[in-house]
Write a protein that holds these residues in place. Sequence first.
Motif, short mmCIF file in Angstrom:
data_model
loop_
_atom_site.label_atom_id
_atom_site.label_comp_id
_atom_site.label_asym_id
_atom_site.label_seq_id
_atom_site.Cartn_x
_atom_site.Cartn_y
_atom_site.Cartn_z
N ASN A 104 -4.12 0.89 -9.47
CA ASN A 104 -5.07 0.93 -8.35
C ASN A 104 -4.61 1.86 -7.24
OD1 ASN A 104 -2.94 -0.62 -7.43
ND2 ASN A 104 -4.24 -1.99 -6.21
N ASN A 105 -3.59 2.69 -7.53
CA ASN A 105 -3.11 3.61 -6.50
C ASN A 105 -2.64 4.93 -7.11
OD1 ASN A 105 -0.30 3.33 -7.32
ND2 ASN A 105 -0.30 1.33 -6.30
N VAL A 126 0.87 -1.18 0.00
CA VAL A 126 0.00 0.00 0.00
C VAL A 126 0.90 1.23 0.00
CG1 VAL A 126 -1.83 1.25 1.21
CG2 VAL A 126 -1.78 -1.26 1.25
N CYS A 138 -13.02 0.84 -1.48
CA CYS A 138 -11.61 0.69 -1.10
C CYS A 138 -11.47 -0.42 -0.07
CB CYS A 138 -11.05 1.99 -0.51
SG CYS A 138 -11.21 3.42 -1.56
N GLN A 178 -5.39 2.70 -1.70
CA GLN A 178 -5.70 2.24 -3.05
C GLN A 178 -7.19 1.98 -3.20
OE1 GLN A 178 -2.96 -1.04 -3.03
NE2 GLN A 178 -4.49 -2.49 -2.29
#
Length: 408
Positions: free
Chosen positions: A371-372, A268, A305, A332
Motif C-alpha cells: 500500500n506504499n 507512513v 488515500c 500510502q
Amino acid sequence: MAACSAYTIQSMNTIFHQKQLVLYSSSKRASSRGSGGGSSRRRGGSCVITCATAAGDTQTVVIGLAADSGCGKSTFMRRLTSVFGGAAKPPHGGNPDSNTLISDTTTVICLDDYHSLDRTGRKEKGVTALDPRANNFDLMYEQVKAIKDGVAVEKPIYNHVSGLLDPPELIKPPKILVIEGLHPMYDARVRELLDFSIYLDISNEVKFAWKIQRDMAERGHSLESIKASIQARKPDFDAYIDPQKQYADAVIEVLPTQLIPDDNEGKVLRVRLIMKEGVKHFSPVYLFDEGSTVSWIPCGRKLTCSYPGIKFFYGPDTYYGHEVTVLEMDGQFDRLDELIYVESHLSNLSTKFYGEVTQQMLKHSDFPGSNNGTGFFQTIVGLKIRAVYEQIIASKAATPALAAKASR
C-alpha cells in the motif's frame, strides 16, 4: 552440409559443459582463429572448434541486491521472481534449510552462504557477519563467475537455524542469477560480474520498526535482544554495507513521511527510487515530462488515500557524484486497483501491456509494502530488470549474426 558432434565431461567439484563442433567443408581453407573464447585447429578438410558454454550457448545474467538484515530483501525477491514467472522454491530434494530459491528462469543465492565462520566462530573471534573477515570473498567471486560462464558449482550452505555451515549444494547455471545479501557490491571482482545492481536503503527509524516486527513476531526474539543486535551491528554496517549503495544502479530509499510533522511511528513512509543515468540497457522511469522537476498530488477522486494523503516528486539530482533521476512517493493508497491512475502517468516502465504494474501489485496484495512506495517501486524495478535481461540476451544473439554478416 555441416555436421556437429557434442559431448559433456565432468571435473571434480564442478560440472563443466564442453562442446566440440566438427565442421566439414569441401573448401581447402579453414580458420585458424578460435571462436567464443575456445580454440580451433585444422584436421584434414575440417575445422574442429572446442568451447566451454552454458546450455543454450548464453551466459547467465547476474543481478546483485544489497541490504542489511531485515530490510525487505526476501519480499523484493518474491516480487522479482514473479515478474519472470513461476514460483521460487528451495532446490527439490535438497537441504530443507537451504537459502537458495529456484524458479523457471531465476536462481536466487543468499550470500550468507559464503560466511567463512559459523555463529560460534564469529562469537569466538568477536566479529559480526557484516565483517569481511567472516566471509569468503574469493570463493564467492570464483563461484559467481563460474555460474555466469555456464559452469555449475557446489555452493556452501549457511544454516540460519543452527548457525552452522552445512554440506554444499549443486547450483546449475540459470538464465538469471540473483545474488542477495550483505556484500554483493563489496568486492570489486564480484561487482564487475553484475549486469545490474540494487541497494535497499532503509533509514534507521524504519529499519528498527521493521526488525522488531520480523524478529519478535516471526523469530521470537525479545525487544532487548533486537536493540542490542542493532547497536552491535551498526559500526560494521556503516563501514562495510552502507558504502555499497554508491555502486548501485538503482537505490530504493525508505524514510519516515514528511506529510506528518514530527512523525515517529514509521507507519507512513516516504520512498525514493534513485536511478543512475548512463547505465547500459537501463532507462530511468519518469513522471509526466522526462528531465523536468515535478511535484504532484494525485486527484483524491481517482486515487483513494487515507490521512495524510499522498504526494509524488520527480526530478534530476546527483548521488555520490553520479547523475541520477529520482522518483519519490510519500504516503500510502487504500485501493490497489486505483493504482492504474498513477501508473498511467509514468513512462519508461518497461511493461508488456497497459496496467502490468497494477496487475503485479494486485497479484501480491498480501506482501509487505503493497500500500506504499516500497512495494510499488520494487515492482517497477523488477520490470526494469526484466527489460535489462531481455536487452542483454538480444544483444548477445545479434553479435554472432553481425559477425557472420561482416565476414561475408
